[in-house]
Design a protein around this motif. Structure first.
Motif, PDB file in Angstrom:
ATOM      1  N   TYR A  25       8.504   1.879   4.681  1.00 21.99           N
ATOM      2  CA  TYR A  25       7.438   2.685   5.288  1.00 21.99           C
ATOM      3  C   TYR A  25       7.831   4.153   5.414  1.00 21.99           C
ATOM      4  O   TYR A  25       6.968   5.022   5.446  1.00 21.99           O
ATOM      5  N   GLN A  27      -4.263   8.731  11.938  1.00 21.40           N
ATOM      6  CA  GLN A  27      -2.836   8.653  11.653  1.00 21.40           C
ATOM      7  C   GLN A  27      -2.069   8.073  12.826  1.00 21.40           C
ATOM      8  O   GLN A  27      -1.137   7.305  12.641  1.00 21.40           O
ATOM      9  N   ILE A  62       0.844  -1.198   0.000  1.00 21.65           N
ATOM     10  CA  ILE A  62       0.000   0.000   0.000  1.00 21.65           C
ATOM     11  C   ILE A  62       0.882   1.252   0.000  1.00 21.65           C
ATOM     12  O   ILE A  62       0.639   2.219  -0.719  1.00 21.65           O
ATOM     13  N   THR A  63       1.943   1.200   0.819  1.00 26.24           N
ATOM     14  CA  THR A  63       2.842   2.347   0.909  1.00 26.24           C
ATOM     15  C   THR A  63       3.504   2.641  -0.425  1.00 26.24           C
ATOM     16  O   THR A  63       3.614   3.784  -0.842  1.00 26.24           O
ATOM     17  N   ALA A 121       2.821  14.157  -3.789  1.00 27.90           N
ATOM     18  CA  ALA A 121       1.772  13.326  -3.212  1.00 27.90           C
ATOM     19  C   ALA A 121       0.414  13.750  -3.763  1.00 27.90           C
ATOM     20  O   ALA A 121      -0.390  12.912  -4.186  1.00 27.90           O
ATOM     21  N   CYS A 176       2.042   8.895   7.812  1.00 28.25           N
ATOM     22  CA  CYS A 176       2.152   7.824   8.811  1.00 28.25           C
ATOM     23  C   CYS A 176       3.581   7.332   9.017  1.00 28.25           C
ATOM     24  O   CYS A 176       3.981   7.067  10.144  1.00 28.25           O
ATOM     25  N   PRO A 233       7.367   7.365   1.835  1.00 23.57           N
ATOM     26  CA  PRO A 233       6.437   8.463   1.506  1.00 23.57           C
ATOM     27  C   PRO A 233       6.768   9.769   2.209  1.00 23.57           C
ATOM     28  O   PRO A 233       6.444  10.842   1.710  1.00 23.57           O
ATOM     29  N   TRP A 247      -1.773  11.340  -6.231  1.00 23.33           N
ATOM     30  CA  TRP A 247      -3.073  10.871  -5.730  1.00 23.33           C
ATOM     31  C   TRP A 247      -4.229  11.478  -6.508  1.00 23.33           C
ATOM     32  O   TRP A 247      -5.250  10.828  -6.726  1.00 23.33           O
ATOM     33  N   SER A 252      -2.537  10.825   5.109  1.00 23.89           N
ATOM     34  CA  SER A 252      -2.149   9.706   5.957  1.00 23.89           C
ATOM     35  C   SER A 252      -1.091   8.867   5.247  1.00 23.89           C
ATOM     36  O   SER A 252      -0.152   8.386   5.865  1.00 23.89           O
ATOM     37  N   TRP A 253      -1.245   8.707   3.947  1.00 22.82           N
ATOM     38  CA  TRP A 253      -0.235   7.960   3.193  1.00 22.82           C
ATOM     39  C   TRP A 253       1.119   8.631   3.357  1.00 22.82           C
ATOM     40  O   TRP A 253       2.121   7.986   3.614  1.00 22.82           O
ATOM     41  N   LYS A 254       1.140   9.947   3.247  1.00 25.19           N
ATOM     42  CA  LYS A 254       2.400  10.667   3.335  1.00 25.19           C
ATOM     43  C   LYS A 254       2.924  10.745   4.769  1.00 25.19           C
ATOM     44  O   LYS A 254       4.114  10.672   5.011  1.00 25.19           O
ATOM     45  N   VAL A 261      -6.881  10.525   3.124  1.00 19.51           N
ATOM     46  CA  VAL A 261      -6.121   9.360   2.642  1.00 19.51           C
ATOM     47  C   VAL A 261      -4.734   9.788   2.188  1.00 19.51           C
ATOM     48  O   VAL A 261      -3.718   9.216   2.578  1.00 19.51           O
TER      49      VAL A 261
END
Lengths: 296, 296
Positions: free
Chosen positions: B97, B72, A38-39, B108, B157, B100, B112, B153-155, B150
């Motif tokens: 992980y 997050q 997902i990342t 980002a 976390c 991002p 996205w 949070s992707w960027k 979304v």
């Protein structure tokens, strides 16, 4: 007979426990892999999408098939466009230039201030330190608008000064340097002083060589911050001649909304440099930024 | 060590730069917010509070944060748990992980928003596998804000994970062994031992995360422009528009100062909910909170 029975059941129990352990481990790997997928997906997707034509991207979107993600025909046309027509090299050069000037100044100015705090006793030391701590509690975004007004008064808008100067002094970096310098034994400094070393020599011959890691952290922080910074350059560096990578990308996004593969290619190119730098040096970064949060 | 002028000289450059580029702009904000026609007045606030737009923006801002911050933190913590043990290969996953975080907000948003396209976006391609009709995402007033959640949070976390992981690693391994001997299950160990021992790190992450999300507006500026129908119009974006589109600095200053006040209030609540009720600890936590500057 009885003992044989017992050991057999013990073995069975052991096998069961082992099986459970392997199952848990397999599940663990599976979840780690899933999160990694997902990342990485947006980046992998961008990578593949950047190597195909817009027509193809559009054509294979529905229904979902192998070629929705993987190109039918590989082409590097979008990279050519980004590198020649959209001005990526110029933007990358502009960004690197700002970073190259900012890093030495920031490292020097913040670390000598930290040096003052760890080596000397002086009037108002605590108050001054509190001043620096408070200064970095003020979020940068909150001062963007008034800062723009001020930079405008200086006549710095659309010049590199506006990109370089406001970012040099940082309470956060000062704080990090101070934490590191505090661990250098004071006996070392004292004996150097007795041997007749000047303060300049103490700083450059003892402190700097002993604290190389924190300088790497600081430089990396500036690099990542400046390379990825968007809001501030958007306000003060819109001119094509000095605009940075992020601004160039934003312009492509706003003005060439249909050039999908070029946007993907631009994204890939602009991510490559910070990632290539960050991965080998991540240890410094992570240790640097987390040290204060964990130990207080 | 004593030395009369050296420390002040060393501190001077950093001090001056911070005064000019940080403290002075904050002072200007306050001045612009509270002074109308040369008189001290609450007029700007009265004007802002009377607007419908302001309340709508406040609602969107709070909605965004109430979802994003806990989401997050929970995801980052689970990710940190996943890779903080010494299982083979955890280091590689950890690195993945982090990636991002090295991606800029511009990239980002660009990637996205392309993935979330109505026509030809990859996410709609995925949804088609399950027979779900194409969604509007950024063009749908009910979905746009959650798409930004979304994206952020992707960027984000991976970044918050760094802190939480450092916190987990900081716990003495004997604690885990003791829990194991007592027969505590893994979820139980995490809930009753790991989390309470990491209160400080959680406090830091909470405060820093809230602050960065409260002031976030790059996605709104780049994709949605606050729309559709003001559904993503956060306060910070409204402040930005005030300053640069309506040339109304007083309104901008009033909004930013309200935002900062909310931020301080939320941070205080978080201190009381999570912090040890001890003045010294609160002070230390404040220091940690200050480190959020990294993101800016």
């Amino acid at each position: 007979m009885k003992t044989a029975n017992l050991s057999a059941s013990a073995a069975r129990l052991h096998r069961k426990a082992m099986r459970k352990k392997y199952l848990v481990r397999a599940l663990h790997y599976f979840v780690m892999l899933l999160v990694a997928l997902i990342t990485m997906f947006p980046l992998l997707w961008s990578f593949f999408a950047s190597m195909r034509s817009d027509v193809e991207l559009y054509k294979y979107a529905l229904p979902f098939s192998w070629h929705t993600i993987f190109p039918v025909e590989y082409t590097f046309e979008s990279y050519r466009v980004v590198l020649t027509e959209l001005g990526f090299p110029r933007a990358a050069f502009n960004t690197l230039l700002v970073i190259a000037i900012q890093i030495p100044f920031a490292c020097l100015i913040n670390s000598i201030a930290a040096f003052a705090f760890t080596t000397f006793d002086f009037k108002g030391k605590n108050a001054l330190f509190a001043f620096f701590v408070v200064s970095f509690m003020i979020p940068g975004e909150a001062v963007t608008m008034p800062l723009y007004q001020m930079v405008n008064k200086f006549g710095w808008v659309d010049t590199r000064w506006a990109l370089i100067v406001p970012g040099i002094a940082s309470g956060l970096q000062l704080f990090l340097f101070r934490q590191f310098f505090a661990d250098v034994p004071s006996a070392l400094i004292e004996s150097a002083r007795i041997d007749g070393a000047s303060w300049t020599q103490v700083f450059f011959k003892i402190m700097v060589p002993m604290c190389v890691p924190i300088y790497i952290t600081a430089a990396l922080m500036i690099f990542m911050g400046e390379w990825n910074s968007y809001m501030w350059p958007l306000l003060v560096a819109r001119r094509e001649k000095i605009r940075t990578v992020q601004i160039m990308l934003a312009v492509v996004k706003m003005e060439h909304i249909t050039l999908w593969s070029c946007m993907y290619a631009g994204a890939v190119l602009s991510v490559l440099i910070p990632v290539a730098l960050f991965l080998p040096l991540q240890k410094y970064y992570v240790e640097g930024i987390t040290a204060g949060a964990v130990k207080g | 060590m004593k030395n009369k002028c050296a420390p002040y000289l060393l501190l001077l450059p950093a001090f001056l730069l911070i005064c000019i580029f940080k403290i002075y702009p904050v002072a200007t904000t306050l001045q612009q917010a509270f002074i109308v026609d040369g008189h001290l007045s609450l007029g700007n606030y009265q004007r802002v509070f009377a607007e419908k737009t302001f309340w709508k923006c406040l609602e969107v801002t709070l909605k965004f944060n109430i979802v994003t911050v806990p989401l997050q933190i929970v995801i980052s913590f689970l990710m940190a748990l996943l890779v903080s043990n010494n299982i083979k290969g955890a280091g590689i996953f950890r690195t993945i992980y982090y990636i991002p975080f090295a991606v800029s907000i511009t990239v980002a948003v660009m990637v996205w928003s392309l993935m979330f396209q109505y026509n030809g976006g990859i996410i709609n391609s995925f949804l088609s596998i399950f027979g779900i009709p194409a969604q509007g995402f950024f063009n749908d007033k009910k979905q746009a804000l959650w798409c930004i959640v979304v994206l952020c949070s992707w960027k984000g976390c991976g970044y918050w994970m760094m802190f939480l992981m450092a916190g987990i690693k900081n716990i003495d391994s004997s604690v885990y062994e003791a829990a194991k001997i007592d027969g505590a299950s893994y979820p139980r160990t995490v809930w009753s031992i790991v989390i309470p021992l990491m209160k400080r790190v959680f406090l830091f992450v909470c405060v820093a995360n809230t602050s960065s999300n409260m002031l976030l507006f790059a996605p709104m500026q780049l994709v949605t422009e606050g729309g559709p129908r003001n559904s993503t119009n956060v306060l910070m974006y409204e402040a930005y528009k005030s300053a640069f589109r309506y040339a109304d600095m007083a309104r901008c200053a009033a909004i930013v100062s309200v935002l900062l006040l909310i931020l301080v209030a939320i941070s205080l609540v978080q201190f009381f909910a999570l912090g040890d009720h001890d003045a010294r600890d609160a002070k230390k936590a404040a220091k940690k909170a200050a480190r959020r500057g990294v993101i800016a």
